[in-house]
Design a protein around this motif. Structure first.
Motif, mmCIF file in Angstrom:
data_model
loop_
_atom_site.group_PDB
_atom_site.id
_atom_site.type_symbol
_atom_site.label_atom_id
_atom_site.label_comp_id
_atom_site.label_asym_id
_atom_site.label_seq_id
_atom_site.Cartn_x
_atom_site.Cartn_y
_atom_site.Cartn_z
ATOM 1 N N LEU A 120 0.978 -1.064 -0.123
ATOM 2 C CA LEU A 120 -0.058 0.090 0.095
ATOM 3 C C LEU A 120 0.806 1.387 -0.007
ATOM 4 C CD1 LEU A 120 -2.748 -1.029 2.505
ATOM 5 C CD2 LEU A 120 -3.185 -0.431 -0.006
ATOM 6 N N GLY A 121 2.147 1.240 0.716
ATOM 7 C CA GLY A 121 2.958 2.426 0.779
ATOM 8 C C GLY A 121 3.345 2.729 -0.517
ATOM 9 N N ARG A 122 3.972 1.605 -1.214
ATOM 10 C CA ARG A 122 4.506 1.783 -2.802
ATOM 11 C C ARG A 122 3.182 2.367 -3.712
ATOM 12 N NH1 ARG A 122 7.026 -3.667 -2.353
ATOM 13 N NH2 ARG A 122 5.287 -4.520 -3.769
ATOM 14 N N LEU A 123 1.840 2.018 -3.518
ATOM 15 C CA LEU A 123 0.841 2.432 -4.215
ATOM 16 C C LEU A 123 0.900 3.716 -4.007
ATOM 17 C CD1 LEU A 123 -1.706 2.141 -5.686
ATOM 18 C CD2 LEU A 123 -2.954 1.751 -3.578
ATOM 19 N N VAL A 124 0.827 4.339 -2.645
ATOM 20 C CA VAL A 124 0.665 5.739 -2.386
ATOM 21 C C VAL A 124 1.893 6.346 -2.911
ATOM 22 C CG1 VAL A 124 0.785 7.521 -0.533
ATOM 23 C CG2 VAL A 124 -0.642 5.299 -0.146
ATOM 24 N N GLY A 125 3.040 6.084 -2.950
ATOM 25 C CA GLY A 125 4.220 6.770 -3.549
ATOM 26 C C GLY A 125 3.957 6.889 -5.125
ATOM 27 N N LEU A 126 3.510 5.745 -5.634
ATOM 28 C CA LEU A 126 3.342 5.822 -7.029
ATOM 29 C C LEU A 126 2.359 6.867 -7.472
ATOM 30 C CD1 LEU A 126 3.751 4.612 -10.048
ATOM 31 C CD2 LEU A 126 1.945 2.892 -9.651
ATOM 32 N N VAL A 127 1.053 6.996 -6.794
ATOM 33 C CA VAL A 127 0.011 7.865 -7.180
ATOM 34 C C VAL A 127 0.506 9.202 -6.911
ATOM 35 C CG1 VAL A 127 -2.394 8.315 -6.886
ATOM 36 C CG2 VAL A 127 -1.488 6.192 -6.793
ATOM 37 N N SER A 128 1.361 9.254 -5.678
ATOM 38 C CA SER A 128 1.815 10.678 -5.436
ATOM 39 C C SER A 128 2.784 11.278 -6.488
ATOM 40 C CB SER A 128 2.531 10.865 -3.983
ATOM 41 O OG SER A 128 1.556 10.446 -2.849
ATOM 42 N N ALA A 129 3.553 10.305 -6.874
ATOM 43 C CA ALA A 129 4.451 10.835 -8.145
ATOM 44 C C ALA A 129 3.877 11.135 -9.429
ATOM 45 C CB ALA A 129 5.244 9.470 -8.479
ATOM 46 N N ILE A 130 2.769 10.646 -9.498
ATOM 47 C CA ILE A 130 1.656 10.997 -10.919
ATOM 48 C C ILE A 130 1.007 12.436 -10.622
ATOM 49 C CG2 ILE A 130 -0.093 10.202 -12.319
ATOM 50 C CD1 ILE A 130 0.746 7.436 -11.678
ATOM 51 N N THR A 131 0.489 12.539 -9.452
ATOM 52 C CA THR A 131 -0.408 13.512 -9.172
ATOM 53 C C THR A 131 0.280 14.790 -8.414
ATOM 54 O OG1 THR A 131 -1.130 12.521 -7.020
ATOM 55 C CG2 THR A 131 -2.374 12.167 -9.042
ATOM 56 N N ARG A 132 1.358 14.588 -7.695
ATOM 57 C CA ARG A 132 2.202 15.649 -7.148
ATOM 58 C C ARG A 132 1.123 16.487 -6.385
ATOM 59 N NH1 ARG A 132 7.491 15.892 -8.312
ATOM 60 N NH2 ARG A 132 7.118 16.370 -5.985
ATOM 61 N N PRO A 133 0.665 15.746 -5.286
ATOM 62 C CA PRO A 133 -0.023 16.787 -4.338
ATOM 63 C C PRO A 133 0.654 17.446 -3.265
ATOM 64 C CG PRO A 133 -0.028 14.488 -3.568
ATOM 65 C CD PRO A 133 0.729 14.561 -4.784
ATOM 66 N N ASP A 134 -0.074 18.288 -2.686
ATOM 67 C CA ASP A 134 0.828 19.169 -1.570
ATOM 68 C C ASP A 134 0.551 18.066 -0.557
ATOM 69 O OD1 ASP A 134 1.484 21.450 -3.055
ATOM 70 O OD2 ASP A 134 -0.873 21.674 -3.017
ATOM 71 N N SER A 135 -0.444 17.553 -0.077
ATOM 72 C CA SER A 135 -0.557 16.673 0.976
ATOM 73 C C SER A 135 -1.435 15.443 0.425
ATOM 74 C CB SER A 135 -1.301 17.249 2.160
ATOM 75 O OG SER A 135 -2.598 17.680 1.661
ATOM 76 N N VAL A 136 -0.970 14.396 1.292
ATOM 77 C CA VAL A 136 -1.797 13.008 1.040
ATOM 78 C C VAL A 136 -2.646 12.627 2.471
ATOM 79 C CG1 VAL A 136 -1.537 10.516 0.527
ATOM 80 C CG2 VAL A 136 -0.094 12.235 -0.464
ATOM 81 N N VAL A 137 -3.913 12.161 2.011
ATOM 82 C CA VAL A 137 -4.690 11.759 3.270
ATOM 83 C C VAL A 137 -5.066 10.250 3.181
ATOM 84 C CG1 VAL A 137 -6.775 12.098 4.758
ATOM 85 C CG2 VAL A 137 -5.599 13.854 3.612
ATOM 86 N N LEU A 138 -4.850 9.161 4.174
ATOM 87 C CA LEU A 138 -4.968 8.130 3.803
ATOM 88 C C LEU A 138 -6.514 7.543 4.797
ATOM 89 C CD1 LEU A 138 -1.518 6.796 5.006
ATOM 90 C CD2 LEU A 138 -2.524 7.430 2.772
ATOM 91 N N CYS A 139 -7.137 6.969 3.788
ATOM 92 C CA CYS A 139 -8.745 6.548 4.378
ATOM 93 C C CYS A 139 -8.650 5.367 4.237
ATOM 94 C CB CYS A 139 -9.755 7.560 3.547
ATOM 95 S SG CYS A 139 -9.659 9.242 3.636
ATOM 96 N N GLY A 140 -9.884 4.608 5.098
ATOM 97 C CA GLY A 140 -10.133 3.148 4.786
ATOM 98 C C GLY A 140 -9.642 2.593 6.030
ATOM 99 N N GLN A 141 -10.291 1.506 6.280
ATOM 100 C CA GLN A 141 -9.747 0.683 7.452
ATOM 101 C C GLN A 141 -8.357 -0.149 7.278
ATOM 102 O OE1 GLN A 141 -12.890 0.996 6.459
ATOM 103 N NE2 GLN A 141 -13.845 1.571 8.370
ATOM 104 N N ALA A 142 -7.919 -0.262 5.984
ATOM 105 C CA ALA A 142 -6.745 -0.699 5.838
ATOM 106 C C ALA A 142 -5.481 0.214 6.287
ATOM 107 C CB ALA A 142 -6.479 -0.825 4.338
#
Length: 391
Positions: A304-326
């Motif tokens: 999941l961390g790799r996923l967050v890193g990948l999507v962040s690299a594509i979208t380049r957000p200022d911040s990331v919020v993790l939602c969901g019980q996972a």
């Protein structure tokens, strides 16, 4: 006939009444001149908005809180009325659905969850509406104004959805619930609704770009840009079928990412290693004494961390919020997750990363964001025409 809603905007509205209501919610009790100073609106504009909100029963005056020496009505502090209007918030999940009653202060007053009753939309609407009426019975005398549905779906036209997991095509979900409960309903994809909940709960104002990533038995992401949730015409971003990468303990059958890191994937992986559990919670409880259970959960966090890193690299957000019980149910695995997000190099620095303020109740708060959207966008126009009694 029950009035119908338009498609939810899922944004922080610039309407004067919306800005006044938002300031009162975040700062109340607060005087009209203080609201004007905070919003940049004129005192006259604030006065008209507060008068309309008072007439609709949304806010109340607190004369006993006036500062010594102050005179006149504008100096009387106002706050949200704790006995004011309510909304019905419904989240329809693949295996679990929840109904909640909330108020305009973004408080969940009561809630009840059940296994999702099959896949027939009429049956689901019948059973969840019955739960809504039982919950509303505990709030007699308060006014019911709107309803909202959040679910993992594509919007076909306002109020109608395709839901691949439940096998729905162009189902008029908003009408199904509006006809049963008697107030307008809005419907939105649940990951975008979760992004809207972050705005509703955590931001009096918002600048920049926030990426919201959701993981449980569904994977998805949404973007919030300068206070507005991005609503792609083609539907929500789909992460479920992204490639997984190498796994050691998880069971990669080649069906894509969700099949590996979703709750059912973890239960299946545990069984393959001789661990008999029915849920991720049981697996996490066992992980304190079972190295293999621990390794499975660490590996999911890493993927999941790799996923967050990948999507962040594509979208380049200022911040990331993790939602969901996972993400929220097992905080001890956030360390390997955060470490894995940093495996993707980001020029200019990594975005701020945090867990959703809604925690393990994100489904309820997502549905609440949909239910309150029309009111939050323009309360003085919407409320006088929609008030009805919960009794």
């Amino acid at each position: 006939m029950t009035p119908r809603s338009s498609a939810p905007d899922l944004r922080l509205s610039n309407a004067s009444s919306a800005r006044v209501l938002r300031t009162i919610r975040f700062r109340g009790p607060v005087s009209r001149p203080e609201v004007a100073a905070s919003t940049g609106l004129s005192v006259a504009t604030v006065g008209r908005a507060t008068s309309a909100l008072l007439a609709a029963g949304v806010i109340r005056e607190r004369p006993e809180l006036m500062h010594d020496g102050s005179v006149g009505r504008p100096s009387i502090p106002v706050e949200l009325d704790p006995s004011g209007p309510m909304a019905v918030a419904i989240h329809i999940g693949l295996s679990r659905s929840v109904v909640a009653i909330c108020d305009l202060g973004c408080r969940i007053l009561s809630e009840y969850a059940i296994p999702t009753p099959g896949s027939d939309p009429e049956q689901i609407a019948d059973e969840l509406s019955a739960i809504a009426f039982r919950l509303l019975d505990g709030h007699r005398g308060r006014r019911l104004v709107w309803g909202g549905v959040a679910t993992a779906a594509r919007i076909t036209t306002p109020g109608r959805i395709d839901h691949d997991l439940l096998g729905w095509q162009d189902v008029p979900v908003a009408d199904l619930f509006a006809d049963r409960i008697g107030v307008p309903f809005s419907v939105a994809p649940h990951v975008e609704a979760m992004a809207a909940a972050e705005l509703l709960l955590g931001h009096e104002s918002h600048r920049g770009t926030t990426l919201v990533v959701y993981a449980r038995e569904h994977l998805g992401s949404a973007l919030v840009i300068d206070g507005a949730v991005h609503l792609p015409r083609a539907g929500s971003a789909e992460l479920a079928h992204l490639p997984v990468g190498p796994t050691t303990h998880l069971d990669d059958k080649g069906a894509g990412l969700l099949d590996v890191v979703g709750d059912s994937g973890l239960v299946r992986a545990a069984a393959a290693h001789g661990i008999s559990v029915d849920s991720v919670s049981e697996l996490a409880a066992r992980a304190h004494r079972d190295p293999m259970a621990e390794a499975i959960l660490v590996e999911r966090a890493t993927i999941l961390g790799r996923l967050v890193g990948l999507v962040s690299a594509i979208t380049r957000p200022d911040s990331v919020v993790l939602c969901g019980q996972a993400f929220t149910d097992h905080p001890r695995y956030l360390t390997p997750l955060i470490r894995a997000t940093r495996q993707t190099p980001l020029a200019g620095g990594a975005p701020d990363l945090r867990v959703s303020t809604a925690g393990g109740r994100i489904q309820q708060f997502a549905a609440m964001a949909v239910a309150l959207d029309a009111i939050s966008a323009d309360p003085t126009s919407v409320l006088p025409t929609t008030l009805s009694s919960a009794s």
